[in-house]
Design a protein around this motif. Structure first.
Motif: not given
Length: 370
Positions: A218-246
């Protein structure tokens, strides 16, 4: 269903015995003592465990007992006894009426639960017990009464780059946040298979959230809606894991009797960026076989007890680090609810990822994700 029916009929003995007992004692006590008005106790007790039909039956028996007492003393048609019979009949009818309202509310509540369960299965698909080299368990606790889902979300999928997991938290809680959570989960499930780079995936999710929220908020909530997220990528071949935090809390890495917070460089939450290209920092860490990675939302670490103290997740989980993901989350759930006194003020979600050993993974090529 049958044990509950039997239990109700067993409890029905109590009001019937009371009716018989009051009626019998009333005939034995002196004439100036009247116990008939106590018969209203019988339908009142019945309403606590039975439905309107049984309550009405007991009320009818109570009125009949009151009439019998009047007949026994040959005062049935006196004004006093007639008023007592009428008053008992009216009170019994009121009790039956409230039973009907309670049953109607109970059926409505059952329908709400049914809709919540269906929505949960559509929005939050149950995660498999194993994806690729990961054993997975998840926990979701909704803050709103009679709700099973809210603004917290999670998803996991196996891609050519490894297993990708997302956990997030939409601003707000309960039913008002379900729409935004559905948008983010849908975007992740599709984009996770079309971007070979975790940064590109994060950019795609940012663009999707920004585009969809612009038409929803809604117009009265413009810019007030958002989402935090954590993205994790775990490869099968090695033990290095990547992560992005929003804007999301960092994960905990459990292993060798310790719980270490994975250092991350958080970017702003999804949906709050201004014009210009989005930039996301990818943090890399070692995720060894036998270790457990714990992803969670802020509803867990911001849960307060009666004294106002936050739930010390990192301190508590150490004692359950080697117990497997299912048992670990079972212990977390029990301990978290005990900490807050049984009720959360915000939705809470936790995912436990346990990396299987290479030898175990090689011996089970049939497991999902291969």
């Amino acid at each position: 269903m049958e044990p509950q029916w039997q239990r109700r009929h067993a409890l029905l003995v109590i009001p019937i015995v009371l009716i018989v007992l009051i009626t019998a004692v009333d005939q034995l006590v002196p004439a100036d003592i009247h116990l008939g008005p106590l018969l209203v106790i019988a339908p009142a007790i019945t309403a606590s465990f039975a439905g309107p039909w049984l309550t009405g039956l007991v009320g009818f028996l109570a009125v009949g007992a009151q009439a019998y007492i009047g007949w026994h003393f040959d005062v049935l048609f006196t004004r006093n006894v007639l008023v007592q019979i009428l008053a008992l009949a009216v009170l019994s009818a009121l009790i039956v009426f409230f039973c009907v309202m309670r049953e109607r509310h109970r059926h409505q509540l059952a329908r709400v639960r049914s809709v919540a369960e269906a929505t949960q299965h559509v929005l939050l698909w149950p995660l498999p017990e194993q994806i690729g080299p990961l054993r997975i368990a998840c926990l979701y606790l909704a803050a709103e009464d009679e709700a099973q889902i809210g603004g917290d979300l999670y998803a996991a999928t196996s891609t050519d780059n490894g297993v990708r997991v997302m956990i997030g938290d939409v601003r707000g809680k309960g039913l008002t946040a379900i729409g935004e959570a559905a948008l983010l989960i849908g975007a992740f499930r599709e984009a996770a298979h079309h971007h070979d780079d975790l940064q590109k995936l994060a950019v795609a999710l940012e663009q999707s959230m920004t585009r969809n929220l612009a038409g929803l908020e809604p117009a009265e909530e413009a810019g007030e809606r958002f989402a935090t997220a954590l993205l994790v990528e775990v490869p099968e071949a090695d033990h290095v894991t990547r992560v992005i935090s929003c804007g999301h809390p960092p994960p905990l890495l459990l292993g060798h009797g310790s719980a270490v917070t994975v250092p991350v460089h958080p970017a702003p939450p999804l949906g709050v960026r201004g014009p210009g290209p989005a930039e996301f920092a990818v943090d890399v860490f070692s995720f060894q076989p036998g270790d457990t990675l714990l992803l969670y939302t802020d509803g867990v670490i911001e849960a307060r007890n009666a004294a106002g103290a936050f739930y010390p997740l990192a301190e508590r989980v150490v004692q359950w680090a080697g117990s497997g993901p299912e048992k670990l989350l079972h212990c977390v759930r029990r301990d978290l609810l005990a900490h807050v006194g049984g009720r959360l003020d915000d939705d809470a979600a936790v995912i436990a990822l346990c990396r299987a050993s290479t030898a175990h993974w090689a011996r089970h090529p049939h497991l999902p994700g291969r």
